[in-house]
Design a protein around this motif. Structure first.
Motif: not given
Length: 698
Positions: A527, A609, A477
């Motif tokens: 990701d 995230h 990510g």
């Protein structure tokens, strides 16, 4: 054309917040420093951010490691290393893999024809001296405020070389070594011979026992070294030091134990792998005079190990060229007696004695620029050469000395010479090549080249880890960047394009084209990218007229935390992919087109995230291209996107401009889950954007 620049994104910091990065493994020490091919050895590693240690890997598949049986890897940090019998003699990079990714490298040496010996304490005086035999490789550690003493039995006239390898193997020992008689009279001593490492060539004056004494210059303790005592051939220098591709040359070698002679001759052909723009080595070029350097970043050549009644303990470096090689001929040590040469010229020379001066004379057929190169440090020579040009009237009109690029951890500023001189047709010129300190002898060799320019380039890559040495790890990510240092030689002006190959699934890189001598290539992970550890490849291409030049991007690593300008070469680019980063940065598009003199708005996305990263953020430019201005947005707490206005100046040349971004943020983090999280500064790269600039409408 496409030009790569760096934009720094800085997330607003609270005055009370701590400044620290996420863990980045640093490999500080491996002991012992080496082993014999075909053997198995127990090693211990030390470093920082190596919790949840997973494995130890080498840059040769024949060297493997597994956790030591019955031991707690994260407590004892010990491995059993197995070296296959067919692993070539030389040095290899070792790296640690952990929860946090790949570490910085450390050197491990593989020997042939030696008996591995472990140092046994106490051995601090003649009474407790440890027994050694000829053709032993002893792995030891320096004693604090004391010395290590070894006893060696020799016959009268027996000749051995005693080589203490430490600084050459990435340790900070500054060793001093002595040879004493049995009654402790000094017979030989050495300090800085191969860089900081000592070396003694010793012939026993009589049958009996002799003492070898090793200690640190400042008597620091706990620093590893590898002591080689051998009667194998020890080639220290060869001549000539340049070879034309596709040719065979007669080489003279100087050294010790060369079948009872001080020199030997043999024929040498360049290996099939040799090429302009390529350098291969058996042992990492680390015999630095002061600190580790990237001296070989502009070298085309190879190392080879002469076999003179047996393979030499030391390999030699040979420069590869694409034109005939001329040998320097004495006497040419005065202005009145120069050696006549014809251009283009590649001359393998040496400063034969103290205060030697080498003069050459030539004329040129065309007016214009001519390139000048002197190779010495790059081919492991000891001289510090300089070059002076003299015209027909005896006037000195041009001089060349040290050159190279030094930036952050990358240190490619060296003692060799490189430059361009403008010459007039039909005139006679004389040129002087000399060591700055007027030293001489077999160790003081050089190669002097002068010719019409053949534009070329060399590209080096280094991961600029802060605050110390580190490996190249990208988190899912997010993205990382590798600094690219471009050496444009012999008038090369065009762009070069760098591409990444052998990337694992879920990791990407955009081709990045760079003008000038500095840029960056970005690697970014999806990701959901899976963990990965392995070698990738970076390749650079450029144009020389209608010819496409392809060059391998050479990888370098920072060596020491306390010396930022310390770098040495690697054989590969090693990449790790690890668990999700706290945030990622990317534009809402990878490419856009704008006319010179116009503005364009682009959305930038801050992907959070980690759920507990919710703070405010701000953006800031750094080293941004002068022709493109940016109006940066402010992020409020919890905001996830903003708009950047790029203003392209009317004088911006048409082409592709790759903007590489770095981001910083304070995020809650703690390695130990039992402790409360503290705000930690995290620096991550942003996925790049390419702006294609078109010519302004008329």
């Amino acid at each position: 054309m496409r030009i790569s620049f760096v934009l720094i994104i800085t997330i607003a910091l609270s005055p009370a917040l701590a400044l620290a990065e996420l863990p980045s493994p640093r490999f500080d020490r491996i002991t012992p420093l080496g082993a014999v091919a075909g053997s198995e050895v127990e090693v211990q590693v030390q470093g920082s951010d190596i919790e949840d240690l997973q494995s130890l890997v080498f840059d040769n598949a024949g060297i493997t490691a597994k956790p030591l049986d019955g031991k707690d890897l994260n407590k004892d940090r010990k491995f059993t290393v197995t070296i296959a019998a067919d692993v070539p003699e030389g040095t290899y990079d070792a790296r640690l893999l952990s929860k946090w990714g790949v570490s910085s490298p450390r050197l491990f040496v593989v020997s042939h024809g030696m008996a591995d010996v472990a140092e046994k304490e106490p051995n601090n005086d003649p009474a407790t001296a440890q027994l050694l035999s000829v053709n032993s490789a002893l792995n030891g550690q320096s004693d604090g405020n004391d010395r290590d003493v070894f006893r060696l039995a020799l016959k009268s006239g027996e000749r051995v070389t005693i080589d203490c390898q430490s600084a050459r193997l990435d340790t900070q020992l500054d060793a001093v070594m002595q040879v004493l008689s049995a009654d402790e009279k000094q017979l030989a001593s050495s300090g800085d011979y191969f860089g900081r490492d000592p070396f003694i060539d010793f012939t026993a004056p009589a049958d009996g026992d002799y003492l070898i004494v090793v200690h640190d210059l400042s008597y620091r303790g706990g620093l590893p070294y590898r002591l080689i005592v051998s009667n194998r051939p020890f080639v220290e220098n060869v001549f000539p030091r340049a070879i034309q591709l596709g040719k065979t040359v007669e080489v003279t070698a100087w050294g010790r134990n060369l079948n009872g002679q001080s020199e030997a001759k043999f024929s040498l052909a360049a290996p099939a792998t040799a090429a302009i723009g390529r350098y291969t080595f058996l042992e990492h070029p680390t015999a630095h005079s002061v600190a580790p350097t990237a001296a070989t970043c502009t070298l085309s050549g190879f190392q080879f190990r002469p076999d003179i009644g047996g393979p030499s303990l030391t390999p030699q470096t040979m420069l590869v060229v694409d034109s005939p090689v001329t040998l320097e001929q004495e006497p040419n040590d005065t202005l009145e007696k120069p050696q006549a040469i014809t251009l283009p010229a590649v001359i393998s020379g040496k400063f034969d004695q103290l205060r030697d001066a080498d003069w050459y004379e030539f004329s040129v057929e065309e007016n214009g620029a001519y390139t000048v190169e002197v190779y010495c440090e790059r081919i492991a020579g000891q001289a510090d050469p300089y070059v002076v040009f003299v015209d027909e009237k005896g006037n000195r009109f041009q001089q060349f000395d040290d050159f190279g690029i030094r930036t952050n951890a990358f240190d490619g500023h060296i003692r060799d010479c490189s430059g361009v001189v403008n010459l007039t047709a039909k005139q006679k010129y004389k040129v002087l090549v000399q060591d700055v300190y007027r030293r001489g002898g077999p160790r003081y060799q050089y190669v002097f080249a002068i010719r019409k320019p053949q534009p070329d380039f060399f590209v080096a890559a280094i991961h600029q880890q802060n605050p110390g040495p580190g490996g190249t790890t990208v988190r899912a990510g997010s993205a990382i960047h590798l600094d690219l240092i471009i050496h444009q030689t012999e008038g090369f002006k065009g762009p070069i394009t760098v591409t990444a190959e052998n990337l694992p699934a879920g990791v990407h890189s955009q081709p990045t084209t760079i003008y000038g001598n500095h840029g960056a290539v970005v690697l970014y992970a999806d990701d959901n990218a899976a963990n990965f550890d392995g070698v990738i490849k970076l390749t650079a291409t450029g144009q020389r007229g209608d010819e496409t030049i392809t060059r391998e991007v050479r990888s370098y690593a920072r060596v020491w935390q306390d010396n930022p300008a310390s770098s040495r070469p690697l054989r590969d680019v090693f990449l790790s992919v690890r668990e999700t980063a706290p945030f990622g940065l990317q534009f809402d598009q990878d490419k856009l087109t704008v006319e010179a003199g116009k503005k364009v708005d682009v959305k930038i996305l801050l992907k959070r995230h980690w759920p507990d990263f919710t703070g405010a953020a701000s953006l800031q430019t750094f080293a941004f291209p002068g022709q493109i201005k940016a109006n940066l947005p402010q992020f409020t707490a919890g905001a996830n996107e903003g708009t950047i206005t790029f203003e392209v100046q009317a004088n911006t040349p048409p082409g592709d401009y790759t903007l590489t971004l770095l981001g910083q943020a304070q995020v809650p983090f703690e390695k130990d889950p039992k402790k409360g999280k503290a705000n930690t500064l995290v620096t991550l790269a942003c996925r790049p954007i390419t702006i294609t600039v078109t010519a302004a409408a008329k």
